[in-house]
Design an enzyme around this catalytic site. Structure first.
Site, short mmCIF file in Angstrom:
data_model
loop_
_atom_site.label_atom_id
_atom_site.label_comp_id
_atom_site.label_asym_id
_atom_site.label_seq_id
_atom_site.Cartn_x
_atom_site.Cartn_y
_atom_site.Cartn_z
N GLY A 23 0.79 -1.23 0.00
CA GLY A 23 0.00 0.00 0.00
C GLY A 23 0.83 1.28 0.00
O GLY A 23 1.85 1.38 -0.69
N ILE A 24 0.36 2.25 0.77
CA ILE A 24 1.02 3.56 0.81
C ILE A 24 2.46 3.41 1.33
O ILE A 24 3.38 4.05 0.82
CB ILE A 24 0.21 4.53 1.71
CG1 ILE A 24 -1.14 4.85 1.03
CG2 ILE A 24 0.99 5.81 1.97
CD1 ILE A 24 -2.12 5.63 1.92
N VAL A 70 4.41 -2.48 15.63
CA VAL A 70 4.59 -1.12 16.20
C VAL A 70 3.93 -0.96 17.56
O VAL A 70 4.21 0.00 18.27
CB VAL A 70 4.07 -0.01 15.25
CG1 VAL A 70 4.86 0.00 13.94
CG2 VAL A 70 2.58 -0.12 15.00
N TYR A 163 -10.83 5.37 14.56
CA TYR A 163 -9.84 5.78 13.56
C TYR A 163 -9.74 7.30 13.49
O TYR A 163 -8.65 7.87 13.51
CB TYR A 163 -10.25 5.21 12.20
CG TYR A 163 -9.27 5.50 11.07
CD1 TYR A 163 -8.14 4.71 10.90
CD2 TYR A 163 -9.48 6.55 10.18
CE1 TYR A 163 -7.25 4.95 9.86
CE2 TYR A 163 -8.60 6.80 9.15
CZ TYR A 163 -7.49 6.01 8.99
OH TYR A 163 -6.60 6.25 7.96
N LYS A 167 -6.39 9.52 14.42
CA LYS A 167 -5.62 10.31 13.45
C LYS A 167 -5.53 11.77 13.88
O LYS A 167 -4.54 12.45 13.60
CB LYS A 167 -6.23 10.17 12.05
CG LYS A 167 -6.06 8.75 11.47
CD LYS A 167 -4.59 8.37 11.33
CE LYS A 167 -4.40 7.04 10.60
NZ LYS A 167 -2.99 6.71 10.35
N TRP A 258 -14.47 21.65 1.29
CA TRP A 258 -15.88 22.07 1.39
C TRP A 258 -16.18 22.71 2.73
O TRP A 258 -15.69 22.28 3.75
CB TRP A 258 -16.82 20.86 1.23
CG TRP A 258 -16.64 20.03 0.01
CD1 TRP A 258 -16.36 18.70 -0.02
CD2 TRP A 258 -16.79 20.43 -1.37
NE1 TRP A 258 -16.30 18.26 -1.32
CE2 TRP A 258 -16.56 19.30 -2.18
CE3 TRP A 258 -17.07 21.64 -2.01
CZ2 TRP A 258 -16.61 19.32 -3.57
CZ3 TRP A 258 -17.11 21.67 -3.40
CH2 TRP A 258 -16.88 20.52 -4.16
#
Ligand code: NAD
Length: 258
Positions: A23-24, A70, A163, A167, A258
């Site tokens: 992924g990222i 982690v 989540y 974050k 937005w």
């Protein structure tokens, strides 16, 4: 005097990407390796991580896999020590490992809430502490935290309270560490991606109502690619961003305007 393109180079540098197996994280590891860093993919998933590192080596890049959970501070500490013993330095840490659960808040089991914070928040801190100690000792380093636009807005329509809160914590932890480590030549910045095409977003994209909101609320009308996050990570990891610390690059195709 180095040209601006030279400032993006990471020759001789050692860079670690947590969650780098796919992924990222893998896209970031690839970008850092293309900039000539020795790259360490540190991940819970050894099979995928070993295979990804082998693929990068086949492309002529320097990549190594190291197992890491982690959520375990002792593992973070042991990895930082092992890398400094192997190469004598560690220049870049990308805290990318992260998980998301789409459970309505009131139905969230204790363990699920805790796990999201263990990985997304505590994991970022354990790794930053372990690698930050070495970076402060060598008086240089760049830490890049992969936060999310979910740290600024509430996604629609899927529920993901843990989540989102985790974050938001990463964004503020980034600023807190930046303030403390700046006097020692260590910069700490964040990237907040919008919707990026990876395993994490695969199931949501297959759900028509989710897909419609995700793309419809993104001014650019498409998902981002992992490589579009990776180029920002290289910027923050390298001397190209030498006067940035405590900052957050929002890489979201305009979602949060937005
Ligand atoms: P992904 O699920 O494809 O990859 C995550 C990687 O992290 C996996 O290789 C996994 O094995 C690893 N990982 C999970 N738990 C770990 C642990 N305890 N220790 C070590 N490694 C662990 O996810 P992705 O989409 O590539 O997301 C990468 C980061 O980007 C995450 O922090 C995520 O929250 C963030 N992000 C993703 C999106 C998106 O749309 N995909 C958007 C915003 C932010």
């Amino acid at each position: 005097m180095a040209s601006v393109l030279d400032k993006f180079r990471l020759d001789e540098q050692v860079a670690v990407v947590t969650g780098g197996a796919r992924g990222i994280g893998l896209a970031i590891a690839t970008a850092l390796a293309e900039a000539k860093a020795k790259v360490v993919l540190a991940d819970l998933d050894a099979d995928t991580g070993e295979a990804s590192a082998a693929r990068l080596r086949q492309q002529g890049l320097e990549a190594h896999f190291y197992p890491l959970d982690v959520t375990q501070p002792a593992q973070a500490e042991a990895l930082a020590q092992a890398l400094v013993e192997r190469w004598g330095r560690v220049d870049v840490l990308v805290n990318n490992a992260g998980i998301c659960r789409n459970t309505p808040a009131l139905e969230t089991p204790d363990e699920e809430w805790r796990l999201v914070f263990e990985v997304n928040v505590h994991g970022v801190f354990w790794c930053s502490r372990a690698f930050g100690r070495r970076m402060v000792a060598q008086k240089r380093g760049s830490i890049v935290n992969i936060a999310s636009m979910s740290g600024r807005i509430v996604n629609k329509p899927q529920p993901q309270a843990a989540y989102n809160a985790s974050k938001a914590a990463v964004i503020h932890l980034t600023k807190s560490l930046a303030a403390e480590l700046a006097p020692y030549g260590v910069r700490v910045n964040a990237i907040s991606p919008g919707y990026i095409g990876t395993e994490m977003t695969k199931r949501g994209l297959e759900t028509p109502a989710w897909r419609q909101d995700w793309l419809g609320l993104t001014p650019m009308g498409r998902l981002g690619e992992p490589a579009e996050v990776a180029s920002c990570a290289l910027f923050l990891a390298s001397e190209a961003s030498s006067y940035l610390t405590g900052s957050e690059l929002v890489v979201d195709g305009g979602y949060t305007v937005w």
